[in-house]
Scaffold this motif. Sequence first.
Motif, PDB file in Angstrom:
ATOM      1  N   ASP A 281      91.416  23.825 -51.021  1.00 38.18           N
ATOM      2  CA  ASP A 281      91.829  22.436 -51.199  1.00 38.18           C
ATOM      3  C   ASP A 281      92.852  22.026 -50.151  1.00 38.18           C
ATOM      4  OD1 ASP A 281      93.428  24.357 -52.471  1.00 38.18           O
ATOM      5  OD2 ASP A 281      94.324  22.886 -53.803  1.00 38.18           O
ATOM      6  N   ILE A 282      93.707  22.971 -49.743  1.00 34.07           N
ATOM      7  CA  ILE A 282      94.682  22.673 -48.687  1.00 34.07           C
ATOM      8  C   ILE A 282      93.961  22.445 -47.356  1.00 34.07           C
ATOM      9  CG2 ILE A 282      96.654  23.579 -47.409  1.00 34.07           C
ATOM     10  CD1 ILE A 282      97.374  25.212 -49.906  1.00 34.07           C
ATOM     11  N   LEU A 283      92.986  23.306 -47.057  1.00 37.58           N
ATOM     12  CA  LEU A 283      92.216  23.160 -45.822  1.00 37.58           C
ATOM     13  C   LEU A 283      91.419  21.866 -45.828  1.00 37.58           C
ATOM     14  CD1 LEU A 283      90.851  26.820 -45.557  1.00 37.58           C
ATOM     15  CD2 LEU A 283      92.791  25.849 -44.323  1.00 37.58           C
ATOM     16  N   GLN A 285      92.072  19.145 -47.458  1.00 38.82           N
ATOM     17  CA  GLN A 285      92.985  18.008 -47.329  1.00 38.82           C
ATOM     18  C   GLN A 285      93.405  17.819 -45.873  1.00 38.82           C
ATOM     19  OE1 GLN A 285      93.849  15.782 -49.624  1.00 38.82           O
ATOM     20  NE2 GLN A 285      95.093  14.669 -48.133  1.00 38.82           N
ATOM     21  N   GLN A 286      93.665  18.926 -45.176  1.00 39.72           N
ATOM     22  CA  GLN A 286      94.013  18.824 -43.758  1.00 39.72           C
ATOM     23  C   GLN A 286      92.865  18.207 -42.962  1.00 39.72           C
ATOM     24  OE1 GLN A 286      95.785  22.312 -41.847  1.00 39.72           O
ATOM     25  NE2 GLN A 286      94.587  21.941 -39.986  1.00 39.72           N
ATOM     26  N   ALA A 287      91.629  18.663 -43.234  1.00 40.11           N
ATOM     27  CA  ALA A 287      90.476  18.104 -42.533  1.00 40.11           C
ATOM     28  C   ALA A 287      90.312  16.622 -42.847  1.00 40.11           C
ATOM     29  CB  ALA A 287      89.216  18.866 -42.928  1.00 40.11           C
ATOM     30  N   TRP A 288      90.531  16.241 -44.083  1.00 38.45           N
ATOM     31  CA  TRP A 288      90.390  14.833 -44.471  1.00 38.45           C
ATOM     32  C   TRP A 288      91.421  13.962 -43.758  1.00 38.45           C
ATOM     33  CZ3 TRP A 288      87.152  11.445 -45.832  1.00 38.45           C
ATOM     34  CH2 TRP A 288      87.544  10.243 -46.444  1.00 38.45           C
ATOM     35  N   GLU A 289      92.643  14.459 -43.637  1.00 40.98           N
ATOM     36  CA  GLU A 289      93.678  13.707 -42.924  1.00 40.98           C
ATOM     37  C   GLU A 289      93.309  13.573 -41.443  1.00 40.98           C
ATOM     38  OE1 GLU A 289      96.162  12.123 -44.258  1.00 40.98           O
ATOM     39  OE2 GLU A 289      95.626  12.836 -46.267  1.00 40.98           O
ATOM     40  N   MET A 302      86.770  22.634 -32.204  1.00 40.59           N
ATOM     41  CA  MET A 302      87.767  23.673 -32.432  1.00 40.59           C
ATOM     42  C   MET A 302      89.161  23.098 -32.652  1.00 40.59           C
ATOM     43  SD  MET A 302      88.212  27.397 -30.498  1.00 40.59           S
ATOM     44  CE  MET A 302      86.569  27.400 -29.838  1.00 40.59           C
ATOM     45  N   GLY A 303      89.247  21.777 -32.810  1.00 39.04           N
ATOM     46  CA  GLY A 303      90.548  21.134 -32.969  1.00 39.04           C
ATOM     47  C   GLY A 303      91.290  21.543 -34.225  1.00 39.04           C
ATOM     48  N   PHE A 304      90.565  21.935 -35.260  1.00 36.87           N
ATOM     49  CA  PHE A 304      91.224  22.357 -36.499  1.00 36.87           C
ATOM     50  C   PHE A 304      92.108  23.575 -36.258  1.00 36.87           C
ATOM     51  CE2 PHE A 304      91.694  24.163 -40.700  1.00 36.87           C
ATOM     52  CZ  PHE A 304      91.735  23.068 -41.543  1.00 36.87           C
ATOM     53  N   ALA A 305      91.672  24.449 -35.340  1.00 40.65           N
ATOM     54  CA  ALA A 305      92.441  25.662 -35.040  1.00 40.65           C
ATOM     55  C   ALA A 305      93.691  25.365 -34.228  1.00 40.65           C
ATOM     56  CB  ALA A 305      91.563  26.658 -34.280  1.00 40.65           C
ATOM     57  N   ASP A 306      93.836  24.127 -33.763  1.00 45.46           N
ATOM     58  CA  ASP A 306      95.003  23.737 -32.981  1.00 45.46           C
ATOM     59  C   ASP A 306      96.116  23.180 -33.860  1.00 45.46           C
ATOM     60  OD1 ASP A 306      96.409  23.441 -30.588  1.00 45.46           O
ATOM     61  OD2 ASP A 306      95.728  21.369 -30.308  1.00 45.46           O
ATOM     62  N   ILE A 307      95.866  23.097 -35.172  1.00 49.22           N
ATOM     63  CA  ILE A 307      96.874  22.632 -36.125  1.00 49.22           C
ATOM     64  C   ILE A 307      97.183  23.808 -37.047  1.00 49.22           C
ATOM     65  CG2 ILE A 307      97.437  20.947 -37.920  1.00 49.22           C
ATOM     66  CD1 ILE A 307      95.366  19.098 -36.670  1.00 49.22           C
ATOM     67  N   PRO A 308      98.253  24.538 -36.784  1.00 52.18           N
ATOM     68  CA  PRO A 308      98.477  25.797 -37.512  1.00 52.18           C
ATOM     69  C   PRO A 308      98.699  25.585 -39.004  1.00 52.18           C
ATOM     70  CG  PRO A 308     100.412  25.196 -36.234  1.00 52.18           C
ATOM     71  CD  PRO A 308      99.340  24.238 -35.829  1.00 52.18           C
ATOM     72  N   ASN A 309      98.114  26.477 -39.772  1.00 47.69           N
ATOM     73  CA  ASN A 309      98.374  26.547 -41.209  1.00 47.69           C
ATOM     74  C   ASN A 309      98.305  28.027 -41.584  1.00 47.69           C
ATOM     75  OD1 ASN A 309      95.628  27.283 -42.443  1.00 47.69           O
ATOM     76  ND2 ASN A 309      95.087  25.533 -41.143  1.00 47.69           N
ATOM     77  N   PRO A 310      98.856  28.413 -42.720  1.00 45.61           N
ATOM     78  CA  PRO A 310      98.910  29.846 -43.054  1.00 45.61           C
ATOM     79  C   PRO A 310      97.622  30.411 -43.625  1.00 45.61           C
ATOM     80  CG  PRO A 310      99.984  28.552 -44.768  1.00 45.61           C
ATOM     81  CD  PRO A 310      99.599  27.579 -43.694  1.00 45.61           C
ATOM     82  N   ILE A 311      96.532  29.616 -43.633  1.00 40.75           N
ATOM     83  CA  ILE A 311      95.341  30.030 -44.372  1.00 40.75           C
ATOM     84  C   ILE A 311      94.180  30.370 -43.451  1.00 40.75           C
ATOM     85  CG2 ILE A 311      93.696  29.369 -46.178  1.00 40.75           C
ATOM     86  CD1 ILE A 311      95.902  27.331 -47.077  1.00 40.75           C
ATOM     87  N   ALA A 312      93.725  29.412 -42.623  1.00 37.01           N
ATOM     88  CA  ALA A 312      92.516  29.635 -41.830  1.00 37.01           C
ATOM     89  C   ALA A 312      92.483  28.700 -40.633  1.00 37.01           C
ATOM     90  CB  ALA A 312      91.261  29.434 -42.681  1.00 37.01           C
ATOM     91  N   ALA A 313      91.642  29.067 -39.638  1.00 39.76           N
ATOM     92  CA  ALA A 313      91.484  28.260 -38.427  1.00 39.76           C
ATOM     93  C   ALA A 313      90.278  27.336 -38.508  1.00 39.76           C
ATOM     94  CB  ALA A 313      91.361  29.169 -37.211  1.00 39.76           C
ATOM     95  N   HIS A 314      89.678  27.240 -39.687  1.00 39.99           N
ATOM     96  CA  HIS A 314      88.573  26.313 -39.917  1.00 39.99           C
ATOM     97  C   HIS A 314      88.607  25.913 -41.394  1.00 39.99           C
ATOM     98  CE1 HIS A 314      86.068  29.517 -41.826  1.00 39.99           C
ATOM     99  NE2 HIS A 314      86.753  30.286 -40.990  1.00 39.99           N
ATOM    100  N   PRO A 315      88.061  24.764 -41.756  1.00 41.42           N
ATOM    101  CA  PRO A 315      88.255  24.237 -43.121  1.00 41.42           C
ATOM    102  C   PRO A 315      87.361  24.839 -44.198  1.00 41.42           C
ATOM    103  CG  PRO A 315      87.128  22.616 -41.758  1.00 41.42           C
ATOM    104  CD  PRO A 315      87.476  23.756 -40.857  1.00 41.42           C
ATOM    105  N   HIS A 316      86.502  25.796 -43.860  1.00 39.80           N
ATOM    106  CA  HIS A 316      85.602  26.387 -44.858  1.00 39.80           C
ATOM    107  C   HIS A 316      84.742  25.317 -45.536  1.00 39.80           C
ATOM    108  CE1 HIS A 316      88.290  29.747 -44.203  1.00 39.80           C
ATOM    109  NE2 HIS A 316      87.534  30.532 -44.937  1.00 39.80           N
TER     110      HIS A 316
END
Length: 472
Positions: A281-283, A285-289, A302-316
């Motif tokens: 849900d966190i991933l 939400q980031q993709a939706w924003e 690959m832009g999702f991997a350019d916004i660091p988060n503690p979970i994953a480099a893609h939104p699953h």
Amino acid sequence: MSFPKPAKPGIYLTLCLTLLFISVVFTPLSVHNWQRFVLIFIAAVSLFLTIACHLKRPEPGLFNTRTRLAFGLVFGFGLLSVINAGKPQWALIELAVLLACCCVVCGIAGQRTANAKSDRLLIAFVVALCCVKTLQFAAGATAAFVGGVDVLDMTLLFEGFSNLRSYGQFQTFTLPLLALPLLYPQVKKSAKAWVFVLLACWWMIAISGGTRGTWMALAAAAVVMLFGGQFGRRWAGWQLTAAASGFALFWLLFSVLPAWLDIKIINSVGDRLTTTLSARDILWQQAWEMIKARPWLGYGPMGFADIPNPIAAHPHQAILQWASEWGVPSALLVCGLAAKGLYSTFTFIRAKAGSDEPVDVLRIGLFASLVAALAQSMVDGIIVMPYSQLWLCLIVGWLIAIHPQREPQTASSPTATWAWLATALCAVLFLGYVVVRDVPHLEENEQQYMHDFGGHFQPRFWLQGVIAAKPQ
């Protein structure tokens, strides 16, 4: 897009299947980065064959004009998104991966079109691969039970992948195909009995792995195949029976037997199962924003991997990933192409509902595998992991090859064909350059990531897939 015809039947497909086999059976080579090398190598071989055969004799295209136009628009939006990206070079790498996958699809489709006997090779390969992986699992479990260990860590039984979830993705592709020998009238009953035992064991391993996405994917495929006529319902019935048998095996081997031998099981499926989204849900939400901020061209491939988060480099989640990185128009085009292909294939399956011809039965397994993979891509990184990308190319290419053409396919203009081949060549060469550039420094970059960000690796192109700069 033209397709090649083999100089010697089966050599190309045998090479592809051999590399798929090696990439998950031999542990030193069964890691994310090695599997990325394999994808690039197979793409290069596919492109070489396509160019060589086109020089020898141009062939009609694989797709009609409307489909070619849609592919062209996706590529065009991709280029614009690359230009607009925060990390254009990494965005270009992701676009090159897409083109490399297209090369593999065209290579698989062309080779299967020229050699229909390859269908037997595919089924034999799936059975052999699942058999070897099952024996690996059984050997590990047997060594633990016979060796008198006090504690058995279940995760140690799953060899061949950097991540346990990737093992589940692999099973999502192979479970539908493994049931096919049970549908062929030509297969002897004794052989079917052994195949069913293997399918039940493969289900037992899928249950032991605890990848909920795999369970959901096969359930979705089974529901769809209930409407696929006689053989579709039989396929679903065999899967349900094998799943029940696999659960019984799992209960006996990892509940009853350990209690009898006084062995403690850790990291079992029960310990890992949750009713939550596992931070997806966190991933999401980031993709939706990201979509709301840049709806037209996204943040770049690959832009999702350019916004660091503690979970994953893609939104699953495949649709959110494509829309957030490539833009909403591109995502709609890709969804439209996928829906068109699925609908066309399912319509033909319904039309051939009573046919027991080997190619019609094979179509059911391939279609179920594709439906399962697309279902799992809604909650997992099917379109990101290199080994899963290869299987997706294999399934799609084979389906294209055995799909009857409802309208005559005309060759695209020589200029358009050579433009496509030149673009694909540039993409493959660029990926080769990336490999040469990055491989000597992979370990160093992984250590730098651990220093800058801490935490676990987040796969994308490489096993460590975060491309964001060090936080200030």
